[in-house]
Design a protein around this motif. Structure first.
Motif, PDB file in Angstrom:
ATOM      1  N   HIS A   1      26.135  18.575  27.724  1.00 20.13           N
ATOM      2  CA  HIS A   1      26.334  17.368  26.931  1.00 20.13           C
ATOM      3  C   HIS A   1      25.068  16.875  26.247  1.00 20.13           C
ATOM      4  O   HIS A   1      25.105  15.881  25.544  1.00 20.13           O
ATOM      5  CB  HIS A   1      26.942  16.267  27.795  1.00 20.13           C
TER       6      HIS A   1
ATOM      7  N   GLN B   1      39.299  29.143  30.041  1.00 19.38           N
ATOM      8  CA  GLN B   1      40.352  28.597  29.186  1.00 19.38           C
ATOM      9  C   GLN B   1      40.856  29.618  28.162  1.00 19.38           C
ATOM     10  O   GLN B   1      41.653  29.279  27.296  1.00 19.38           O
ATOM     11  CB  GLN B   1      39.839  27.359  28.443  1.00 19.38           C
TER      12      GLN B   1
ATOM     13  N   LEU C   1      31.675  23.274  22.168  1.00 19.77           N
ATOM     14  CA  LEU C   1      32.361  22.104  22.719  1.00 19.77           C
ATOM     15  C   LEU C   1      33.585  21.733  21.888  1.00 19.77           C
ATOM     16  O   LEU C   1      34.627  21.373  22.446  1.00 19.77           O
ATOM     17  CB  LEU C   1      31.393  20.915  22.811  1.00 19.77           C
ATOM     18  N   GLU C   2      33.486  21.849  20.580  1.00 19.48           N
ATOM     19  CA  GLU C   2      34.653  21.575  19.722  1.00 19.48           C
ATOM     20  C   GLU C   2      35.775  22.570  19.980  1.00 19.48           C
ATOM     21  O   GLU C   2      36.945  22.192  20.047  1.00 19.48           O
ATOM     22  CB  GLU C   2      34.240  21.617  18.248  1.00 19.48           C
TER      23      GLU C   2
ATOM     24  N   GLN D   1      37.349  21.726  23.307  1.00 20.98           N
ATOM     25  CA  GLN D   1      38.142  20.504  23.224  1.00 20.98           C
ATOM     26  C   GLN D   1      39.459  20.762  22.486  1.00 20.98           C
ATOM     27  O   GLN D   1      40.504  20.277  22.891  1.00 20.98           O
ATOM     28  CB  GLN D   1      37.360  19.402  22.521  1.00 20.98           C
TER      29      GLN D   1
ATOM     30  N   ALA E   1      41.897  22.455  24.809  1.00 21.84           N
ATOM     31  CA  ALA E   1      42.307  21.710  26.006  1.00 21.84           C
ATOM     32  C   ALA E   1      43.711  21.156  25.788  1.00 21.84           C
ATOM     33  O   ALA E   1      44.058  20.726  24.684  1.00 21.84           O
ATOM     34  CB  ALA E   1      41.329  20.574  26.289  1.00 21.84           C
TER      35      ALA E   1
END
Length: 109
Positions: free
Chosen positions: A33, A56, A95-96, A99, A102
């Motif tokens: 982060h 994932q 991270l994008e 996300q 998800a």
């Protein structure tokens, strides 16, 4: 020979070279982060996000290659500065992607 004499020859090592020589540490979850500030942190961030992506089933592009051409003179525009900029771009992109992959969580209602 005093302690000052023993360390005289080490002043040529830049912070980037010192970080590159440090062993990789395990990445805390918060490491993904914030931008990487050193090579062990960058390696840990790449590994942590790579593991999350694999869990994932998200495909990420390869992280940037570590520089091999640093002269160690602390140049303005050092290859390490470019590496850390590329690492930050890779982190944000990863991270994008994670996300976006998800599962959507419905708001309580």
């Amino acid at each position: 020979m005093g302690a000052a004499a023993a360390t005289e020859g080490t002043s040529d090592v830049t912070q980037y070279e010192a970080a590159a020589r440090a062993p990789a540490a395990p990445a805390p979850i918060a490491a993904v982060h914030v931008p990487a500030a050193d090579l062990p942190g960058a390696r840990a961030m790449f590994a942590t996000l790579g593991e999350r992506a694999a869990a994932q089933a998200v495909a990420l592009r390869p992280p940037p290659a570590e520089p091999t051409t640093c002269c160690g003179r602390g140049c303005n525009g050092c290859v390490w500065e470019g590496f850390y900029a590329a690492a930050e771009w890779w982190r944000q992109d990863a991270l994008e992607a994670l996300q976006a992959a998800a599962p959507a969580v419905a708001p309580p209602g």
